[in-house]
Motif scaffolding. Sequence first.
Motif, PDB file in Angstrom:
ATOM      1  N   SER A  65       0.835  -1.197   0.000  1.00  0.00           N
ATOM      2  CA  SER A  65       0.000   0.000   0.000  1.00  0.00           C
ATOM      3  C   SER A  65       0.871   1.248   0.000  1.00  0.00           C
ATOM      4  O   SER A  65       0.629   2.197  -0.762  1.00  0.00           O
ATOM      5  N   GLU A  66       1.875   1.244   0.836  1.00  0.00           N
ATOM      6  CA  GLU A  66       2.804   2.368   0.914  1.00  0.00           C
ATOM      7  C   GLU A  66       3.517   2.598  -0.408  1.00  0.00           C
ATOM      8  O   GLU A  66       3.648   3.748  -0.870  1.00  0.00           O
ATOM      9  N   ARG A  67       3.982   1.529  -1.037  1.00  0.00           N
ATOM     10  CA  ARG A  67       4.697   1.662  -2.316  1.00  0.00           C
ATOM     11  C   ARG A  67       3.824   2.342  -3.361  1.00  0.00           C
ATOM     12  O   ARG A  67       4.283   3.216  -4.104  1.00  0.00           O
ATOM     13  N   ARG A  68       2.567   1.970  -3.397  1.00  0.00           N
ATOM     14  CA  ARG A  68       1.654   2.551  -4.388  1.00  0.00           C
ATOM     15  C   ARG A  68       1.401   4.035  -4.122  1.00  0.00           C
ATOM     16  O   ARG A  68       1.336   4.846  -5.049  1.00  0.00           O
ATOM     17  N   ILE A  69       1.255   4.385  -2.857  1.00  0.00           N
ATOM     18  CA  ILE A  69       1.029   5.790  -2.507  1.00  0.00           C
ATOM     19  C   ILE A  69       2.243   6.639  -2.860  1.00  0.00           C
ATOM     20  O   ILE A  69       2.121   7.706  -3.482  1.00  0.00           O
ATOM     21  N   PHE A  96     -10.648   0.178   8.867  1.00  0.00           N
ATOM     22  CA  PHE A  96      -9.275   0.585   8.581  1.00  0.00           C
ATOM     23  C   PHE A  96      -9.318   1.609   7.455  1.00  0.00           C
ATOM     24  O   PHE A  96     -10.355   1.789   6.799  1.00  0.00           O
ATOM     25  N   SER A  97      -8.213   2.277   7.235  1.00  0.00           N
ATOM     26  CA  SER A  97      -8.214   3.314   6.207  1.00  0.00           C
ATOM     27  C   SER A  97      -6.798   3.572   5.705  1.00  0.00           C
ATOM     28  O   SER A  97      -5.812   3.050   6.234  1.00  0.00           O
ATOM     29  N   ILE A  98      -6.731   4.409   4.689  1.00  0.00           N
ATOM     30  CA  ILE A  98      -5.472   5.000   4.222  1.00  0.00           C
ATOM     31  C   ILE A  98      -5.525   6.465   4.618  1.00  0.00           C
ATOM     32  O   ILE A  98      -6.543   7.134   4.419  1.00  0.00           O
ATOM     33  N   SER A  99      -4.441   6.965   5.193  1.00  0.00           N
ATOM     34  CA  SER A  99      -4.401   8.337   5.706  1.00  0.00           C
ATOM     35  C   SER A  99      -3.244   9.099   5.059  1.00  0.00           C
ATOM     36  O   SER A  99      -2.093   8.665   5.148  1.00  0.00           O
ATOM     37  N   PRO A 102      -0.065   4.178   5.424  1.00  0.00           N
ATOM     38  CA  PRO A 102      -0.613   3.386   4.319  1.00  0.00           C
ATOM     39  C   PRO A 102      -1.663   2.372   4.734  1.00  0.00           C
ATOM     40  O   PRO A 102      -2.406   1.870   3.897  1.00  0.00           O
ATOM     41  N   LEU A 103      -1.732   2.065   6.043  1.00  0.00           N
ATOM     42  CA  LEU A 103      -2.782   1.180   6.552  1.00  0.00           C
ATOM     43  C   LEU A 103      -3.052   1.549   8.005  1.00  0.00           C
ATOM     44  O   LEU A 103      -2.441   1.031   8.931  1.00  0.00           O
ATOM     45  N   ASP A 104      -3.965   2.468   8.169  1.00  0.00           N
ATOM     46  CA  ASP A 104      -4.408   2.907   9.492  1.00  0.00           C
ATOM     47  C   ASP A 104      -5.369   1.852  10.035  1.00  0.00           C
ATOM     48  O   ASP A 104      -6.452   1.657   9.494  1.00  0.00           O
ATOM     49  N   GLY A 105      -4.937   1.148  11.081  1.00  0.00           N
ATOM     50  CA  GLY A 105      -5.743   0.046  11.591  1.00  0.00           C
ATOM     51  C   GLY A 105      -5.245  -1.305  11.115  1.00  0.00           C
ATOM     52  O   GLY A 105      -6.053  -2.187  10.776  1.00  0.00           O
TER      53      GLY A 105
END
Length: 258
Positions: free
Chosen positions: A42-46, A93-96, A79-82
Motif C-alpha cells: 500500500s505504501e509503495r503505491r502511494i 481501517f483506512s489510508i491516511s 498506508p494502513l491505518d488500523g
Amino acid sequence: MLEIAKEAAKLAGDFLQERFLEQLVPDAELHNDVKLPEDKESERRIIEVLHRHFPTHTIFSEEVGLVEREAEYLWIVDPLDGTNNYFIGFPYFSISIALQVQNELVLGVVYNPVAGQMFWAEKGKGAYLNGKRISVNQRTDRTRAVGTYIRGRHSITKEEELAFTKPFVMETKRLLRNVAPALDWCLLANGWLDYVVMQRSSIMDVAAGIVIAREAGATITDWQGVPYRHKAFRVEELASLVATNGQLHDTIRGYIQE
C-alpha cells in the motif's frame, strides 16, 4: 494536490480491499502490533503516485520512514491505518494522507475502502465525505455521548489505559477503542462520534484526521485546554489531545486524569 492525494488513497485502498478477505501472513507479530506485507505494498503505491506528480516533495511514511527532498512540502502517510483490524478481518481501517506546507497542516485525505468512504479537507475550505460537506454534531447531553480513545502503542501500559479511561466509560454512553485513529477523527467530523481522547500518540497516525475534524468544526485542544496548533512534524513527538463537537468540550476535558 488534493486530487492527487485522493488518487493515491484510492489506488492503495483498492489493493487493500482486494486482499482483505485473504488469510494474511504477517512478516512479524509483536505484542502491540503486527507487520504485514500489504502495509508495504500500500505504501509503495502511494509513494509512487506522490513522487510521480511531486518529485521534489518530502514524504514520511510509516514503513519506509523519511524520504527527504524539498523540506517545504511534507506528505505524512499512514498506508494502513488500523493494521491490526485489517489482520483479523475487522472492516475498520483506512489510508491516511496529510500534507504539511511550511510546518502547517493544510490538507487531509482518509479513505475507508470497505465502506466506500472518502473523507477529505483543505484548510479553510470545509470537510467532505464523498463530495458532501460534513460537520460535527451539536449534542449537549454527556449521557448520550459516544467517544473513542486513542493511545500510543508503545507509550501507555494497559494499567494506565484502564485507569485513564474509567471516567469516560462511567460518565458517557460509550467509549470505543477502534484502533484506527485517523478514521476515528473522521467519525467525529461527520457527527457520528461526539469526542476523541488521545493519549501520548504520534501525530503521524492522526494528521489527516485532524485536518478533516478541524474543518468540520471540531474543537481541538491539549488536555489543559490550549487550542491545538500544529508544530513541525517530528515522528518521535507524541501528543495528548481532546477533540469534541464543541458543546461537550469542557465536560469531556474534565474527565481527564493526568
